[in-house]
Design a protein around this motif. Structure first.
Motif, PDB file in Angstrom:
ATOM      1  N   UNK A 436     -22.999   8.458  17.652  1.00 32.69           N
ATOM      2  CA  UNK A 436     -23.685   7.130  17.977  1.00 32.69           C
ATOM      3  C   UNK A 436     -22.646   6.078  18.326  1.00 32.69           C
ATOM      4  N   UNK A 437     -21.334   6.163  17.492  1.00 32.15           N
ATOM      5  CA  UNK A 437     -20.540   5.035  17.409  1.00 32.15           C
ATOM      6  C   UNK A 437     -19.862   5.127  18.604  1.00 32.15           C
ATOM      7  N   UNK A 438     -18.346   5.136  18.434  1.00 30.65           N
ATOM      8  CA  UNK A 438     -17.514   4.975  19.464  1.00 30.65           C
ATOM      9  C   UNK A 438     -17.479   6.115  20.583  1.00 30.65           C
ATOM     10  N   UNK A 439     -17.733   7.232  20.191  1.00 32.60           N
ATOM     11  CA  UNK A 439     -17.833   8.352  21.099  1.00 32.60           C
ATOM     12  C   UNK A 439     -18.898   8.127  22.255  1.00 32.60           C
ATOM     13  N   UNK A 440     -20.134   7.329  21.918  1.00 31.00           N
ATOM     14  CA  UNK A 440     -20.990   6.927  22.985  1.00 31.00           C
ATOM     15  C   UNK A 440     -20.623   5.503  23.377  1.00 31.00           C
ATOM     16  N   UNK A 441     -20.501   4.633  22.550  1.00 30.37           N
ATOM     17  CA  UNK A 441     -19.892   3.360  22.600  1.00 30.37           C
ATOM     18  C   UNK A 441     -21.213   2.423  23.297  1.00 30.37           C
ATOM     19  N   UNK A 442     -22.026   2.906  23.968  1.00 31.23           N
ATOM     20  CA  UNK A 442     -22.859   2.077  24.771  1.00 31.23           C
ATOM     21  C   UNK A 442     -24.139   1.572  23.932  1.00 31.23           C
ATOM     22  N   UNK A 443     -24.291   2.163  22.693  1.00 35.28           N
ATOM     23  CA  UNK A 443     -25.142   1.246  22.048  1.00 35.28           C
ATOM     24  C   UNK A 443     -26.408   1.890  22.395  1.00 35.28           C
ATOM     25  N   UNK A 444     -26.849   2.855  22.922  1.00 33.52           N
ATOM     26  CA  UNK A 444     -28.378   3.261  23.505  1.00 33.52           C
ATOM     27  C   UNK A 444     -28.856   4.587  23.262  1.00 33.52           C
ATOM     28  N   UNK A 445     -27.957   5.254  22.444  1.00 34.08           N
ATOM     29  CA  UNK A 445     -28.252   6.643  22.032  1.00 34.08           C
ATOM     30  C   UNK A 445     -27.834   6.941  20.818  1.00 34.08           C
ATOM     31  N   UNK A 446     -28.722   7.970  20.125  1.00 34.34           N
ATOM     32  CA  UNK A 446     -28.077   8.395  18.623  1.00 34.34           C
ATOM     33  C   UNK A 446     -27.599   9.777  18.879  1.00 34.34           C
ATOM     34  N   UNK A 447     -26.847  10.270  18.080  1.00 36.14           N
ATOM     35  CA  UNK A 447     -26.142  11.569  17.980  1.00 36.14           C
ATOM     36  C   UNK A 447     -25.223  12.058  17.079  1.00 36.14           C
ATOM     37  N   UNK A 481     -27.793  11.345  27.769  1.00 34.26           N
ATOM     38  CA  UNK A 481     -27.275   9.995  27.717  1.00 34.26           C
ATOM     39  C   UNK A 481     -25.800  10.157  26.974  1.00 34.26           C
ATOM     40  N   UNK A 482     -25.774  10.693  25.747  1.00 32.69           N
ATOM     41  CA  UNK A 482     -24.644  10.953  25.100  1.00 32.69           C
ATOM     42  C   UNK A 482     -23.563  11.570  25.992  1.00 32.69           C
ATOM     43  N   UNK A 483     -24.009  12.508  26.703  1.00 35.83           N
ATOM     44  CA  UNK A 483     -22.710  13.093  27.502  1.00 35.83           C
ATOM     45  C   UNK A 483     -22.309  12.262  28.567  1.00 35.83           C
ATOM     46  N   UNK A 484     -23.042  11.510  29.366  1.00 36.56           N
ATOM     47  CA  UNK A 484     -22.452  10.723  30.356  1.00 36.56           C
ATOM     48  C   UNK A 484     -22.087   9.552  29.650  1.00 36.56           C
ATOM     49  N   UNK A 485     -22.412   9.041  28.672  1.00 44.13           N
ATOM     50  CA  UNK A 485     -21.490   7.840  28.085  1.00 44.13           C
ATOM     51  C   UNK A 485     -20.392   8.121  27.529  1.00 44.13           C
TER      52      UNK A 485
END
Length: 644
Positions: A436-447, A481-485
């Motif tokens: 959810x955190x910096x791996x995604x960065x976009x603050x729009x998806x959990x994981x 979403x996580x993958x693309x982020x």
């Protein structure tokens, strides 16, 4: 990236980032707002339309829950929603166990809903909800006075349904559905799959049923949920989330596992044939760059949240190893400690996480082993590297030596350090992280992710148990979403690391710890200044760009007076709210939000009530420095006027 100064004008209770349907933070722009949130102040609570998903139920989840309650609940009963029967049953079991300890056992009921569009025909049991466009929903129904216990499970485990899954369910429900509560209790029987209730709708794009909410929140609820047309919401998701077709979910998950495993030879953002190249069968892979060459994508397990990865790591240890207490080493994020305390035999807590604590730990290990040499003295040791919020780095080599000597597992949470900066898996049996955190960065998806170290002594047993028991709970839209982020996470981390070091160097130069006796800032907690020797052991010496790993994007500040800390926080022109690792700078009074009811307890481990935690983003360094100087100037004035 817009200037940091323009991002501070987000009203209390609105989502962060703004206009983001599945945002994972909420605007709490002043110190008073944060206290009001924790105290349940009406001024704050009545206008909250967003929040961190494990603490605040997304409005779509609330709406779906109300529909389920109207149809299945009796009297004052409420419900919680889960993606599978197993997770729903785990919630029910937790509620029974916790309520029994309190002397009033709760017997929750389970209901299974399989919701399909009218034009989808399910033949036999061979088609899944994903393949047919259906939605699988498992409902835990319980008496209203038990809601707080159900919420504990939701918060600690992170296993509740995704807000995107809730929206899928709402899209599938028909316009004409107007459920009402039954007047008598309904069966306690859990229906079999053959007895599933199928709902359908003629149009998937129909607006979901309107559910009555409190008058005080109707305006914002209508604004954010009802009045946003479905096409507009989809546009926002696609425009800002770089969405992909749902049938590519399995490809996205494969890309994520490879990315986390560090096995991609070329991890580009190019899409070939509409698919993420990193997830294609023919993508070039090689030995892992994570510090254990034999680590593969098959050693990576995805979860819906970081906490669900931590909870499952603990469950895995309890299932595979002899029962005993665990160890929580260092002051952790609050729910990690709660998981270790509320499931299994309990835990030993070493809240400072310093080498002196290892001395005390070693004494316990010796004593327990003497008392019963037939089994390991502890089950597992959980440690963050570095810790949140004090950014302390544990002596992992020394802990690993003890684990090998006394045969216990080590579970390392690398969320804050991240694997661009540190290499910790050689010291861990299990590695967990909040994607959810910096791996995604976009603050729009959990994981979340859980990684097994193939060199670990107990790898074979851990792997075998997961092979038989792992349940893929990661909702396909979230995975996409996580993958693309995450495609550019390494580049983003480099920018964030540079910004953070510049800010911390500046702030420390005007702190008591930096030699300024009259300063407003007492100490800057940042791996460069805190337990650095331990951090350097795991810091990557030469990264893909030829440079050493950085010190991460998170730091905390303590102040010489309460007034100084409040002034600094209120004046700092950035987003204010929970979470970390965002592409934008985000600040919060951490102890107020995480430990409001136990401030004295937290203080004894150095987590002061006036601590401010800051996650630095990708804004221009010069603008960030000006913004922090502005806040620091205000804090210094407040410190002079109110020195205590």
């Amino acid at each position: 990236m817009s200037a940091i100064a323009t991002s501070a004008n987000v009203a209390l209770g609105l989502s962060l980032p703004p206009h983001t349907p599945h945002a994972i933070s909420v605007s709490l722009p002043t110190w008073r707002d944060n206290v009001g949130y924790e105290e349940g102040e009406k001024r704050v609570m009545d206008i909250m339309v967003s929040g961190y998903p494990r603490f605040f139920l997304h409005l779509s989840i609330q709406k779906l829950a109300r529909i389920c309650e109207q149809k299945y609940a009796a009297g004052d009963e409420q419900c919680m929603l889960f993606p599978t029967q197993k997770t729903a049953d785990q919630c029910r079991s937790f509620m029974l166990q916790r309520s029994t300890l309190k002397g009033s056992p709760i017997n929750a009921r389970l209901v299974h809903l399989f919701i399909c569009p009218e034009d989808k025909q399910i033949g036999g049991n061979t088609e899944t909800a994903t393949s047919t466009g259906c939605a699988d929903l498992h409902i835990v129904v319980f008496s209203g006075h038990s809601f707080s216990i159900a919420k504990e499970f939701w918060q600690h485990t992170g296993l509740g349904i995704s807000s995107r899954l809730a929206e899928r369910c709402l899209r599938l429900l028909p316009d004409e559905i107007t459920p009402s509560r039954p007047t008598s209790p309904i069966s306690n029987r859990f229906p079999t799959k053959g007895a599933n209730r199928h709902y359908s709708t003629i149009k998937n794009s129909c607006k979901p049923c309107v559910v009555q909410t409190s008058t005080s929140s109707n305006t914002l609820l209508d604004h954010q949920v009802e009045d946003l047309e479905q096409d507009h919401k989809v546009y926002l998701e696609e425009r800002y989330g770089r969405n992909l077709p749902l049938e590519l979910a399995s490809v996205a998950k494969r890309a994520l596992r490879r990315r986390v495993a560090g096995v991609l030879v070329h991890d580009t953002s190019d899409c070939l044939g509409g698919e993420p190249s990193a997830g294609q069968e023919g993508a070039a892979t090689g030995p892992s760059s994570r510090g254990v060459a034999t680590l593969s994508e098959n050693d990576v397990y995805l979860f819906p949240t970081g906490m669900s990865a931590i909870w499952n790591a603990h469950q895995l240890a309890l299932s595979v190893r002899p029962q005993n207490k665990s160890v929580c080493f260092g002051f952790p994020y609050a729910d990690t400690l709660k998981v270790l305390q509320k499931w299994g035999p309990g835990c030993h807590f070493f809240g400072h996480g310093l080498d002196s604590d290892i001395d005390d730990l070693e004494k316990i290990l010796e004593d327990e082993f003497k008392r019963d040499p037939t089994k390991p003295p502890i089950l597992a040791l959980f440690v963050e590297f570095p810790s949140n919020p004090l950014l302390r780095s544990a002596n992992l080599p020394r802990l690993r030596t003890l684990a090998d000597k006394y045969d216990f597992l080590i579970v390392v949470d690398e969320t804050v350090g991240n694997f661009v900066n540190v290499e910790v898996i050689p010291y861990a049996d299990i590695l967990v992280s909040s994607l959810t955190k910096v791996f995604s960065g976009a603050s729009n998806v959990m994981g979340g992710s859980l990684v097994l170290n193939p060199k670990g002594l107990h790898y074979a047993n851990l792997k075998a148990h997961l092979a038989s028991n792992f349940e893929d709970l990661y909702f396909e839209e979230d995975a996409i979403f996580m993958e693309s982020n995450s495609r550019d996470f390494k580049r983003r981390i480099g920018i964030i690391d540079t910004n953070t070091q510049a800010i911390c160097d500046f702030l420390r130069s005007r702190s008591v710890a930096g030699g300024v006796s009259s300063a407003a800032i007492n100490k800057v907690f940042y791996p460069k200044y805190v337990t650095r020797d331990n951090y350097e052991i795991c810091r990557i010496k030469t990264g893909e760009d030829g440079k050493p790993g950085g010190f991460g994007g998170l730091f905390s500040l303590t102040f010489t007076s309460k007034a100084a800390s409040e002034a600094f926080f209120d004046i700092l022109p950035c987003y204010k709210g929970p979470s970390l690792g965002t592409n934008f700078t985000l600040a919060c009074p951490f102890t107020i939000l995480a430990h409001f009811t136990e401030l004295d307890w937290a203080a004894q481990y150095g987590v002061e009530a006036n601590l401010v935690r800051i996650s630095v983003g990708m804004e221009e360094t010069s603008k960030l420095l000006k913004s922090f100087e502005r806040a620091l100037n205000a804090a210094e004035v407040a410190a002079r006027l109110n020195p205590t």
